[in-house]
Motif scaffolding. Structure first.
Motif, short mmCIF file in Angstrom:
data_model
loop_
_atom_site.label_atom_id
_atom_site.label_comp_id
_atom_site.label_asym_id
_atom_site.label_seq_id
_atom_site.Cartn_x
_atom_site.Cartn_y
_atom_site.Cartn_z
N THR A 135 8.18 17.31 -3.80
CA THR A 135 9.25 16.43 -3.33
C THR A 135 9.58 16.62 -1.85
OG1 THR A 135 10.85 18.05 -4.13
CG2 THR A 135 10.33 16.22 -5.60
N ALA A 136 9.31 17.79 -1.30
CA ALA A 136 9.55 18.06 0.13
C ALA A 136 8.34 18.79 0.69
CB ALA A 136 10.80 18.91 0.30
N ALA A 187 2.97 22.35 3.44
CA ALA A 187 2.64 21.18 4.26
C ALA A 187 3.60 20.98 5.44
CB ALA A 187 2.62 19.92 3.39
N GLY A 188 4.83 21.48 5.34
CA GLY A 188 5.80 21.29 6.41
C GLY A 188 6.61 22.55 6.65
N ASP A 189 7.16 22.67 7.85
CA ASP A 189 7.93 23.86 8.22
C ASP A 189 9.13 24.07 7.29
OD1 ASP A 189 6.22 24.21 10.31
OD2 ASP A 189 7.65 23.64 11.88
N ALA A 190 9.37 25.32 6.94
CA ALA A 190 10.55 25.68 6.15
C ALA A 190 11.77 25.55 7.04
CB ALA A 190 10.42 27.10 5.63
N ILE A 215 15.31 29.00 -0.44
CA ILE A 215 13.94 28.71 -0.87
C ILE A 215 13.40 30.00 -1.45
CG2 ILE A 215 11.63 27.96 -0.19
CD1 ILE A 215 12.96 26.57 2.23
N ARG A 216 12.83 29.93 -2.64
CA ARG A 216 12.27 31.11 -3.30
C ARG A 216 10.77 30.88 -3.47
NH1 ARG A 216 14.85 31.80 -8.65
NH2 ARG A 216 16.62 32.36 -7.37
N GLY A 232 7.72 29.09 10.04
CA GLY A 232 7.00 27.82 10.11
C GLY A 232 6.52 27.38 8.74
N ARG A 233 5.23 27.31 8.58
CA ARG A 233 4.63 26.83 7.33
C ARG A 233 4.12 27.94 6.42
NH1 ARG A 233 1.62 21.21 8.81
NH2 ARG A 233 3.35 20.37 10.00
#
Length: 184
Positions: A43-44, A69-72, A82-83, A148-149
């Motif tokens: 979803t993100a 796929a994208g930066d945290a 985020i776990r 980052g990723r």
């Protein structure tokens, strides 16, 4: 994502330098296992695992790595987090430990918590009471990095009973703006 690997034999040196967690594995690290996935099945973007790896960085550590796929978000706030979780099936028997689908029964859960609250932002190894590692592995806090990723955990052998082989899978669970984000 799940995979398995075997321990890489390392020559023990008289002086060992502590591995440094970077966005890349330490120089001389051995890639033991890697899983790749396509972009777009979460979803993100920061919950979309595109690669996961297990490295042996030296004679005493594994490095667990997830690439997304994208930066945290740099510092989730307001109770958001985020776990990043790696499920380790140490006896390679999906019928034992904590069930995660039909392929993995984890005896150890390695978690990387990413949040703005420094007291709640840490890496940890949970030893599952019903698993074969219970009473052998000591678990506890571990070094983690989210940048980052990538999310990275440095996993000392002595905290996981010097395991030289296990099956594994990984997952990301995120709670942002009171919404739980899971893979599709």
């Amino acid at each position: 994502m799940s995979d398995q690997f075997k321990f890489a034999a390392w020559r023990r040196w008289g002086v060992m330098l502590c591995p440094i967690l970077l966005s890349l594995a330490a120089q001389g690290a051995v890639l033991l296992s890697e899983m790749l996935d396509t972009v777009g099945d979460a979803t993100a973007a920061y919950c979309d695992i595109v690669a996961a790896r297990v490295w042996q960085t030296d004679a005493y550590h594994y490095q667990l790595e997830m690439e997304v796929a994208g930066d945290a978000p740099p510092h989730p706030t307001g109770g958001d987090f985020i776990r990043y979780i790696w499920y380790l099936d140490t006896d390679e028997n999906p019928a034992t430990g904590q069930a995660h689908g039909s392929l993995i029964g984890s005896e150890l859960n390695v978690k990387c918590y990413h949040t703005a609250d420094l007291g709640s932002s840490y890496g940890n190894i949970d030893v599952i009471a019903s698993g074969s590692a219970h009473g052998i592995a000591r678990g506890g806090r571990v070094t983690k990095l989210v940048c980052g990723r990538k999310a990275v955990i440095l996993l000392p052998f002595d905290q996981i009973a010097n395991l030289t082989r296990f099956k594994w899978r990984c997952q990301i669970i995120a709670v942002l703006s009171k919404k739980v984000l899971l893979p599709l």
